[in-house]
Design an enzyme around this catalytic site. Structure first.
Site, PDB file in Angstrom:
ATOM      1  N   ASP A  12      61.264  57.265 -30.366  1.00  0.00           N
ATOM      2  CA  ASP A  12      62.524  56.970 -31.044  1.00  0.00           C
ATOM      3  C   ASP A  12      63.632  57.792 -30.386  1.00  0.00           C
ATOM      4  O   ASP A  12      63.379  58.876 -29.850  1.00  0.00           O
ATOM      5  CB  ASP A  12      62.392  57.332 -32.525  1.00  0.00           C
ATOM      6  CG  ASP A  12      63.683  57.123 -33.288  1.00  0.00           C
ATOM      7  OD1 ASP A  12      64.256  56.022 -33.187  1.00  0.00           O
ATOM      8  OD2 ASP A  12      64.124  58.066 -33.969  1.00  0.00           O
ATOM      9  N   ASP A  21      67.397  58.455 -31.742  1.00  0.00           N
ATOM     10  CA  ASP A  21      68.151  59.333 -32.640  1.00  0.00           C
ATOM     11  C   ASP A  21      67.219  60.260 -33.410  1.00  0.00           C
ATOM     12  O   ASP A  21      66.321  59.805 -34.122  1.00  0.00           O
ATOM     13  CB  ASP A  21      68.973  58.503 -33.638  1.00  0.00           C
ATOM     14  CG  ASP A  21      70.211  57.902 -33.004  1.00  0.00           C
ATOM     15  OD1 ASP A  21      71.041  58.666 -32.497  1.00  0.00           O
ATOM     16  OD2 ASP A  21      70.341  56.665 -33.018  1.00  0.00           O
ATOM     17  N   ASP A  71      61.133  60.452 -35.983  1.00  0.00           N
ATOM     18  CA  ASP A  71      61.515  61.486 -36.941  1.00  0.00           C
ATOM     19  C   ASP A  71      61.559  60.996 -38.380  1.00  0.00           C
ATOM     20  O   ASP A  71      61.887  61.766 -39.278  1.00  0.00           O
ATOM     21  CB  ASP A  71      62.877  62.079 -36.563  1.00  0.00           C
ATOM     22  CG  ASP A  71      64.000  61.057 -36.656  1.00  0.00           C
ATOM     23  OD1 ASP A  71      63.773  59.886 -36.287  1.00  0.00           O
ATOM     24  OD2 ASP A  71      65.105  61.424 -37.092  1.00  0.00           O
TER      25      ASP A  71
END
Length: 231
Positions: free
Chosen positions: A16, A18, A215
């Site tokens: 991922d 961001d 995250d």
């Protein structure tokens, strides 16, 4: 930087962007070095993002700017996924888009006619909601009227926030919630936690044992579970 024993078990990784590779315009601690180590160990690497604010080319340029080599084929964005879905299922229809110019461009490239800025916006046949820093009450009103009038209702994600250097900023899911409450309908989600972004990345990487790193439990890990991948 050595590759851990855990990572050695996998042939390729889906990362991922961001909150994992970067926060704002800065790389997360050790991210650039870790990606370099993965490639030195001959691990396949792909990047995915639920953030529709930029075109794919800008994400590639941002990676290069941070010192991470990447090509367009390495990056799978939710905007591109939305374009692919709309082109296959809704080409030729009218649309109203809550989102950045990049998302509007994806919708137009799919063969739809955006009605943003016209007096027919509330009559759009498809409403697409994504993240944007420029949201007005008029946008919410037009989207609500169109959805209540029977428009197909799609969104890039339900992510309520995304990480920035000074804390968590409102994400596309926060904007989507306003339209869903006002229209009394729920949107179909194209990005994570739906598995399509990861499946597209997996297709580009090819076969092999794959690990997803992100995250968010409710987006990255959930999408990995639906795609049948470790996270």
């Amino acid at each position: 930087m050595p590759v851990s024993e855990l990572i050695r078990r996998y042939d390729q990784l889906i990362l991922d962007l961001d909150g994992c590779v970067w926060i704002g315009d800065e790389p997360t601690a050790g991210a650039v070095e870790a990606i370099a180590a993965l490639r030195e160990a001959r691990k396949g690497v792909a990047f995915v993002t639920n953030n529709p604010r930029l075109p794919s080319e800008d994400y590639v340029a941002k990676l290069w700017g941070l010192g991470v080599k990447a090509s367009l084929g390495d990056v799978v964005t939710v905007g591109a996924a939305m374009q692919h879905l709309l082109a296959e299922t809704r080409s030729g229809r009218t649309a109203f888009v809550i989102g950045t110019a990049a998302l509007v461009d994806h919708v137009a490239a799919a063969g739809l006619k955006p009605l943003n800025g016209t007096d027919r916006a509330s009559q759009a046949e498809v409403v697409v909601v994504g993240g944007t820093d420029r949201l007005s009450y008029d946008d919410l009103r037009e989207a609500t009227l169109a959805v209540r009038g029977g428009a197909d209702f799609l969104a890039t994600s339900r992510d309520p926030t995304y990480p920035m250097p000074d804390g968590m900023w409102p994400g596309g899911g926060a904007l989507l919630a306003a339209v869903e409450v006002a229209s009394e309908r729920q949107a179909a989600i194209v990005g994570k936690p739906e598995p399509q972004l990861l499946l597209t990345a997996l297709e580009r990487l090819g076969g092999g044992d794959t690990l997803v790193i992100g995250d968010r439990l409710d987006a990255d890990v959930a999408a990995a579970g639906r795609a049948g991948l470790d996270a």
